[in-house]
Motif scaffolding. Structure first.
Motif, mmCIF file in Angstrom:
data_model
loop_
_atom_site.group_PDB
_atom_site.id
_atom_site.type_symbol
_atom_site.label_atom_id
_atom_site.label_comp_id
_atom_site.label_asym_id
_atom_site.label_seq_id
_atom_site.Cartn_x
_atom_site.Cartn_y
_atom_site.Cartn_z
ATOM 1 N N LYS A 1 6.149 0.601 10.510
ATOM 2 C CA LYS A 1 6.025 -0.514 11.337
ATOM 3 C C LYS A 1 4.700 -1.416 11.280
ATOM 4 C CE LYS A 1 6.488 1.854 16.667
ATOM 5 N NZ LYS A 1 5.771 2.372 16.898
ATOM 6 N N HIS A 2 3.015 -0.988 10.412
ATOM 7 C CA HIS A 2 2.708 -1.546 9.194
ATOM 8 C C HIS A 2 3.025 -2.638 8.507
ATOM 9 C CE1 HIS A 2 -1.297 -3.308 7.827
ATOM 10 N NE2 HIS A 2 -0.015 -3.361 6.184
ATOM 11 N N ALA A 3 4.182 -2.549 7.697
ATOM 12 C CA ALA A 3 4.967 -3.476 7.003
ATOM 13 C C ALA A 3 5.879 -4.031 7.622
ATOM 14 C CB ALA A 3 5.539 -2.212 6.245
ATOM 15 N N LEU A 4 5.871 -3.391 8.767
ATOM 16 C CA LEU A 4 7.213 -4.483 8.958
ATOM 17 C C LEU A 4 5.840 -5.533 10.188
ATOM 18 C CD1 LEU A 4 9.980 -2.499 11.230
ATOM 19 C CD2 LEU A 4 10.038 -3.482 8.758
ATOM 20 N N ASN B 1 7.701 -3.319 -1.105
ATOM 21 C CA ASN B 1 5.707 -3.709 -1.810
ATOM 22 C C ASN B 1 4.786 -3.313 -1.215
ATOM 23 O OD1 ASN B 1 7.606 -4.756 -4.262
ATOM 24 N ND2 ASN B 1 7.547 -6.944 -3.260
ATOM 25 N N ILE B 2 5.130 -3.514 0.441
ATOM 26 C CA ILE B 2 4.005 -2.845 0.978
ATOM 27 C C ILE B 2 3.944 -1.452 0.725
ATOM 28 C CG2 ILE B 2 3.481 -2.988 3.901
ATOM 29 C CD1 ILE B 2 4.557 -5.390 4.050
ATOM 30 N N LEU B 3 4.780 -0.927 1.576
ATOM 31 C CA LEU B 3 4.825 0.534 1.488
ATOM 32 C C LEU B 3 4.387 1.502 0.432
ATOM 33 C CD1 LEU B 3 7.780 1.147 2.855
ATOM 34 C CD2 LEU B 3 5.943 1.276 4.165
ATOM 35 N N GLU B 4 5.039 0.852 -0.735
ATOM 36 C CA GLU B 4 4.394 0.906 -2.518
ATOM 37 C C GLU B 4 2.868 0.362 -2.655
ATOM 38 O OE1 GLU B 4 7.210 -1.297 -5.002
ATOM 39 O OE2 GLU B 4 8.762 0.190 -5.311
ATOM 40 N N ASN B 5 2.539 0.155 -2.556
ATOM 41 C CA ASN B 5 0.759 -0.354 -2.166
ATOM 42 C C ASN B 5 0.509 0.639 -1.110
ATOM 43 O OD1 ASN B 5 0.985 -2.646 -3.860
ATOM 44 N ND2 ASN B 5 1.390 -4.066 -2.119
ATOM 45 N N ILE B 6 1.104 1.109 0.312
ATOM 46 C CA ILE B 6 -0.063 2.208 0.617
ATOM 47 C C ILE B 6 0.399 3.598 -0.297
ATOM 48 C CG2 ILE B 6 0.817 3.391 2.932
ATOM 49 C CD1 ILE B 6 2.107 1.287 4.068
ATOM 50 N N THR B 7 1.046 3.855 -0.892
ATOM 51 C CA THR B 7 1.442 4.618 -1.713
ATOM 52 C C THR B 7 0.879 4.831 -2.971
ATOM 53 O OG1 THR B 7 3.339 4.977 -1.487
ATOM 54 C CG2 THR B 7 3.170 6.622 -3.299
ATOM 55 N N ILE B 8 0.221 3.950 -3.334
ATOM 56 C CA ILE B 8 -0.877 3.691 -4.883
ATOM 57 C C ILE B 8 -2.492 3.636 -4.446
ATOM 58 C CG2 ILE B 8 -1.960 1.783 -6.384
ATOM 59 C CD1 ILE B 8 0.913 0.597 -6.507
ATOM 60 N N ARG B 9 -2.199 3.402 -3.010
ATOM 61 C CA ARG B 9 -4.070 3.547 -2.569
ATOM 62 C C ARG B 9 -4.020 4.686 -1.878
ATOM 63 N NH1 ARG B 9 -3.735 0.064 2.393
ATOM 64 N NH2 ARG B 9 -1.520 -1.230 1.761
ATOM 65 N N GLN B 10 -2.853 5.457 -1.440
ATOM 66 C CA GLN B 10 -2.773 6.303 -0.889
ATOM 67 C C GLN B 10 -3.185 8.227 -2.221
ATOM 68 O OE1 GLN B 10 0.538 8.109 1.468
ATOM 69 N NE2 GLN B 10 -0.519 6.954 2.818
#
Length: 185
Positions: free
Chosen positions: A123-126, A174-183
């Motif tokens: 939802k955040h990515a959207l 890209n947004i979801l990949e950035n979330i994964t990287i931050r995690q």
């Protein structure tokens, strides 16, 4: 058998609504308000605006119910009204100020995504998408419209719809990949 019974019930309710039966209108509202709200929310991304737009869609539907044709289900007809309400809302808010430009679709290979994401992350990515991307993304992937139908709804070309969807998918990825990287930091 149950599906035919439901279809019969819905037709009777629509007929009642055409006769201005408040009871029939109330029952139709109860049957469809959740799905119509969800469609509006996915497009707009704002709970309060989605509630208002859902209400506006029902008001328009009941005001113009004599235009409903039996060959189209009431739910599909109502959803189209709701989507048009959302589009008009976005235009009024000048979130879609110009016609979408036609972009060439870039052939970018994507890596397999092995990560799992929560509903909140998706939802955040959207919500992070530009309004025109979110609109095409929602209409295509969530609401199930094809590019020709989206083109007709938004008054754009089918190739514009395809390119906007492609760009939206890349941004979401890209947004979801950035979330994964931050995690993993």
């Amino acid at each position: 058998m149950s599906e035919n019974k439901d279809l019969y019930l819905h037709q009777k309710l629509v007929e009642g609504a055409k006769r201005n039966s408040r009871n029939a209108q109330s029952q139709l509202y109860e049957l469809y308000y959740k799905s119509i709200f969800n469609s509006c929310y996915r497009i707009i991304g704002d709970v309060y605006a989605a509630e208002d737009l859902m209400q506006d869609a029902f008001i328009d539907a009941f005001k113009n119910i004599h235009q409903h044709k039996e060959e189209v289900s009431f739910g599909a007809w109502l959803k189209k009204i709701a989507i048009n309400e959302c589009i008009n809302y976005l235009k009024r808010k000048q979130l879609i100020a110009q016609k979408l430009e036609v972009y060439s679709i870039e052939n970018i290979e994507t890596e397999e995504q092995s990560a799992r994401f929560t509903v909140a992350e998706i939802k955040h990515a959207l919500k992070e998408l530009a309004p025109n991307y979110r609109l095409v993304f929602s209409l295509y992937l969530i609401e199930g419209y094809d590019h020709d139908e989206i083109a007709g709804i938004l008054n754009i070309s089918a190739s514009t719809s395809r390119s906007q969807l492609s760009r939206a998918k890349k941004q979401v990825k890209n947004i979801l990949e950035n979330i994964t990287i931050r995690q993993h930091e």
